[in-house]
Design a protein around this motif. Structure first.
Motif, PDB file in Angstrom:
ATOM      1  N   MET A   1       0.812  -1.222   0.000  1.00  0.00           N
ATOM      2  CA  MET A   1       0.000   0.000   0.000  1.00  0.00           C
ATOM      3  C   MET A   1       0.842   1.267   0.000  1.00  0.00           C
ATOM      4  SD  MET A   1      -3.240  -0.593   2.452  1.00  0.00           S
ATOM      5  CE  MET A   1      -4.650  -1.556   1.960  1.00  0.00           C
ATOM      6  N   ARG A   2       2.132   1.139   0.218  1.00  0.00           N
ATOM      7  CA  ARG A   2       2.999   2.313   0.108  1.00  0.00           C
ATOM      8  C   ARG A   2       3.051   2.789  -1.345  1.00  0.00           C
ATOM      9  NH1 ARG A   2       8.449   0.920   3.155  1.00  0.00           N
ATOM     10  NH2 ARG A   2       8.781   3.155   2.925  1.00  0.00           N
ATOM     11  N   VAL A   3       2.816   1.875  -2.279  1.00  0.00           N
ATOM     12  CA  VAL A   3       2.930   2.183  -3.702  1.00  0.00           C
ATOM     13  C   VAL A   3       1.572   2.129  -4.403  1.00  0.00           C
ATOM     14  CG1 VAL A   3       3.969   1.413  -5.880  1.00  0.00           C
ATOM     15  CG2 VAL A   3       5.288   1.284  -3.750  1.00  0.00           C
ATOM     16  N   LEU A   4       0.771   1.132  -4.087  1.00  0.00           N
ATOM     17  CA  LEU A   4      -0.507   0.905  -4.787  1.00  0.00           C
ATOM     18  C   LEU A   4      -1.632   1.708  -4.145  1.00  0.00           C
ATOM     19  CD1 LEU A   4      -0.206  -2.975  -5.094  1.00  0.00           C
ATOM     20  CD2 LEU A   4       0.345  -1.266  -6.833  1.00  0.00           C
ATOM     21  N   PRO A   5      -2.667   2.035  -4.919  1.00  0.00           N
ATOM     22  CA  PRO A   5      -3.830   2.713  -4.351  1.00  0.00           C
ATOM     23  C   PRO A   5      -4.478   1.847  -3.273  1.00  0.00           C
ATOM     24  CG  PRO A   5      -3.942   2.704  -6.753  1.00  0.00           C
ATOM     25  CD  PRO A   5      -2.796   1.817  -6.365  1.00  0.00           C
ATOM     26  N   VAL A   6      -4.888   2.466  -2.181  1.00  0.00           N
ATOM     27  CA  VAL A   6      -5.406   1.729  -1.031  1.00  0.00           C
ATOM     28  C   VAL A   6      -6.628   0.879  -1.393  1.00  0.00           C
ATOM     29  CG1 VAL A   6      -6.815   3.644  -0.148  1.00  0.00           C
ATOM     30  CG2 VAL A   6      -6.030   1.871   1.407  1.00  0.00           C
ATOM     31  N   GLY A   7      -7.561   1.436  -2.144  1.00  0.00           N
ATOM     32  CA  GLY A   7      -8.773   0.698  -2.499  1.00  0.00           C
ATOM     33  C   GLY A   7      -8.484  -0.522  -3.353  1.00  0.00           C
ATOM     34  N   THR A   8      -7.618  -0.343  -4.324  1.00  0.00           N
ATOM     35  CA  THR A   8      -7.245  -1.456  -5.200  1.00  0.00           C
ATOM     36  C   THR A   8      -6.486  -2.526  -4.426  1.00  0.00           C
ATOM     37  OG1 THR A   8      -7.140   0.018  -7.113  1.00  0.00           O
ATOM     38  CG2 THR A   8      -5.976  -2.086  -7.293  1.00  0.00           C
ATOM     39  N   ALA A   9      -5.495  -2.101  -3.642  1.00  0.00           N
ATOM     40  CA  ALA A   9      -4.683  -3.063  -2.895  1.00  0.00           C
ATOM     41  C   ALA A   9      -5.541  -3.864  -1.924  1.00  0.00           C
ATOM     42  CB  ALA A   9      -3.566  -2.340  -2.144  1.00  0.00           C
ATOM     43  N   TYR A  10      -6.402  -3.178  -1.188  1.00  0.00           N
ATOM     44  CA  TYR A  10      -7.226  -3.878  -0.206  1.00  0.00           C
ATOM     45  C   TYR A  10      -8.192  -4.844  -0.888  1.00  0.00           C
ATOM     46  CZ  TYR A  10     -10.188  -4.879   3.749  1.00  0.00           C
ATOM     47  OH  TYR A  10     -10.885  -5.532   4.736  1.00  0.00           O
ATOM     48  N   ALA A  11      -8.823  -4.396  -1.970  1.00  0.00           N
ATOM     49  CA  ALA A  11      -9.778  -5.260  -2.679  1.00  0.00           C
ATOM     50  C   ALA A  11      -9.090  -6.492  -3.260  1.00  0.00           C
ATOM     51  CB  ALA A  11     -10.480  -4.465  -3.782  1.00  0.00           C
ATOM     52  N   ILE A  12      -7.915  -6.316  -3.823  1.00  0.00           N
ATOM     53  CA  ILE A  12      -7.185  -7.455  -4.379  1.00  0.00           C
ATOM     54  C   ILE A  12      -6.797  -8.425  -3.266  1.00  0.00           C
ATOM     55  CG2 ILE A  12      -5.049  -8.174  -5.560  1.00  0.00           C
ATOM     56  CD1 ILE A  12      -7.011  -6.845  -7.481  1.00  0.00           C
ATOM     57  N   TRP A  13      -6.316  -7.891  -2.148  1.00  0.00           N
ATOM     58  CA  TRP A  13      -5.926  -8.716  -0.999  1.00  0.00           C
ATOM     59  C   TRP A  13      -7.107  -9.539  -0.493  1.00  0.00           C
ATOM     60  CZ3 TRP A  13      -7.041  -7.839   4.435  1.00  0.00           C
ATOM     61  CH2 TRP A  13      -6.261  -8.586   5.309  1.00  0.00           C
ATOM     62  N   VAL A  14      -8.228  -8.865  -0.300  1.00  0.00           N
ATOM     63  CA  VAL A  14      -9.429  -9.559   0.175  1.00  0.00           C
ATOM     64  C   VAL A  14      -9.906 -10.571  -0.867  1.00  0.00           C
ATOM     65  CG1 VAL A  14     -11.879  -9.248   0.729  1.00  0.00           C
ATOM     66  CG2 VAL A  14     -10.175  -7.719   1.710  1.00  0.00           C
ATOM     67  N   GLY A  15      -9.863 -10.190  -2.137  1.00  0.00           N
ATOM     68  CA  GLY A  15     -10.324 -11.081  -3.196  1.00  0.00           C
ATOM     69  C   GLY A  15      -9.503 -12.344  -3.298  1.00  0.00           C
ATOM     70  N   ILE A  16      -8.170 -12.191  -3.254  1.00  0.00           N
ATOM     71  CA  ILE A  16      -7.314 -13.376  -3.281  1.00  0.00           C
ATOM     72  C   ILE A  16      -7.635 -14.262  -2.087  1.00  0.00           C
ATOM     73  CG2 ILE A  16      -4.930 -14.221  -3.024  1.00  0.00           C
ATOM     74  CD1 ILE A  16      -4.058 -11.691  -4.596  1.00  0.00           C
ATOM     75  N   GLY A  17      -7.777 -13.648  -0.933  1.00  0.00           N
ATOM     76  CA  GLY A  17      -8.089 -14.409   0.275  1.00  0.00           C
ATOM     77  C   GLY A  17      -9.425 -15.117   0.189  1.00  0.00           C
ATOM     78  N   ALA A  18     -10.434 -14.407  -0.298  1.00  0.00           N
ATOM     79  CA  ALA A  18     -11.773 -14.994  -0.376  1.00  0.00           C
ATOM     80  C   ALA A  18     -11.830 -16.132  -1.390  1.00  0.00           C
ATOM     81  CB  ALA A  18     -12.795 -13.914  -0.736  1.00  0.00           C
ATOM     82  N   VAL A  19     -11.344 -15.881  -2.586  1.00  0.00           N
ATOM     83  CA  VAL A  19     -11.401 -16.907  -3.635  1.00  0.00           C
ATOM     84  C   VAL A  19     -10.545 -18.111  -3.243  1.00  0.00           C
ATOM     85  CG1 VAL A  19     -10.777 -17.423  -6.029  1.00  0.00           C
ATOM     86  CG2 VAL A  19     -11.969 -15.290  -5.487  1.00  0.00           C
ATOM     87  N   GLY A  20      -9.336 -17.857  -2.768  1.00  0.00           N
ATOM     88  CA  GLY A  20      -8.461 -18.960  -2.375  1.00  0.00           C
ATOM     89  C   GLY A  20      -9.031 -19.779  -1.230  1.00  0.00           C
ATOM     90  N   THR A  21      -9.624 -19.086  -0.254  1.00  0.00           N
ATOM     91  CA  THR A  21     -10.189 -19.796   0.897  1.00  0.00           C
ATOM     92  C   THR A  21     -11.395 -20.629   0.488  1.00  0.00           C
ATOM     93  OG1 THR A  21      -9.388 -18.067   2.381  1.00  0.00           O
ATOM     94  CG2 THR A  21     -11.112 -19.513   3.231  1.00  0.00           C
ATOM     95  N   VAL A  22     -12.242 -20.085  -0.368  1.00  0.00           N
ATOM     96  CA  VAL A  22     -13.406 -20.854  -0.826  1.00  0.00           C
ATOM     97  C   VAL A  22     -12.954 -22.086  -1.610  1.00  0.00           C
ATOM     98  CG1 VAL A  22     -15.418 -20.835  -2.358  1.00  0.00           C
ATOM     99  CG2 VAL A  22     -15.023 -18.915  -0.809  1.00  0.00           C
ATOM    100  N   LEU A  23     -12.006 -21.896  -2.529  1.00  0.00           N
ATOM    101  CA  LEU A  23     -11.549 -23.031  -3.337  1.00  0.00           C
ATOM    102  C   LEU A  23     -10.886 -24.113  -2.478  1.00  0.00           C
ATOM    103  CD1 LEU A  23     -10.139 -21.232  -6.511  1.00  0.00           C
ATOM    104  CD2 LEU A  23     -12.261 -22.555  -6.295  1.00  0.00           C
TER     105      LEU A  23
END
Length: 106
Positions: A52-74
């Motif tokens: 998040m020091r480099v990436l936009p906060v909204g994008t970084a957080y959404a990607i982080w949550v998305g990877i976590g959600a999709v990976g955890t479900v799978l």
């Protein structure tokens, strides 16, 4: 910028690890899975913060949550036998589409 994306992806994968670790720790009643879960949490949050020091906060957080959600479900489907209904799988595709859209729009 590329290093920030790498850190973000690793942070997301660690989120999957700690989410699954929560189940394996059985409410933090098993010492080894509990310690590994907390370490994965700390590492995941640290890498997210660095990205998040480099990436936009909204994008970084959404990607982080998305990877976590999709990976955890799978992995929940594969490891724990969670349901894999067509609607559930289609919903995962929509989440993935949203993540790709965020990356392309960034």
């Amino acid at each position: 910028m590329n290093m920030a994306w790498i850190m973000l992806v690793v942070a997301g994968l660690l989120e999957v690890a700690w989410a699954l670790g929560l189940k394996a720790s059985q409410g933090f009643s098993r010492p080894l899975p509990s310690v590994l879960t907390v370490l994965a949490m700390l590492a995941s949050f640290y890498l997210l913060a660095q990205a998040m020091r480099v990436l936009p906060v909204g994008t970084a957080y959404a990607i982080w949550v998305g990877i976590g959600a999709v990976g955890t479900v799978l992995l929940g489907i594969l490891i724990y036998g969670d349901s894999a209904t067509p609607l559930r799988l289609a919903s995962l595709v929509l989440v993935l589409a949203g993540l790709v859209g965020l990356k392309l729009a960034g």
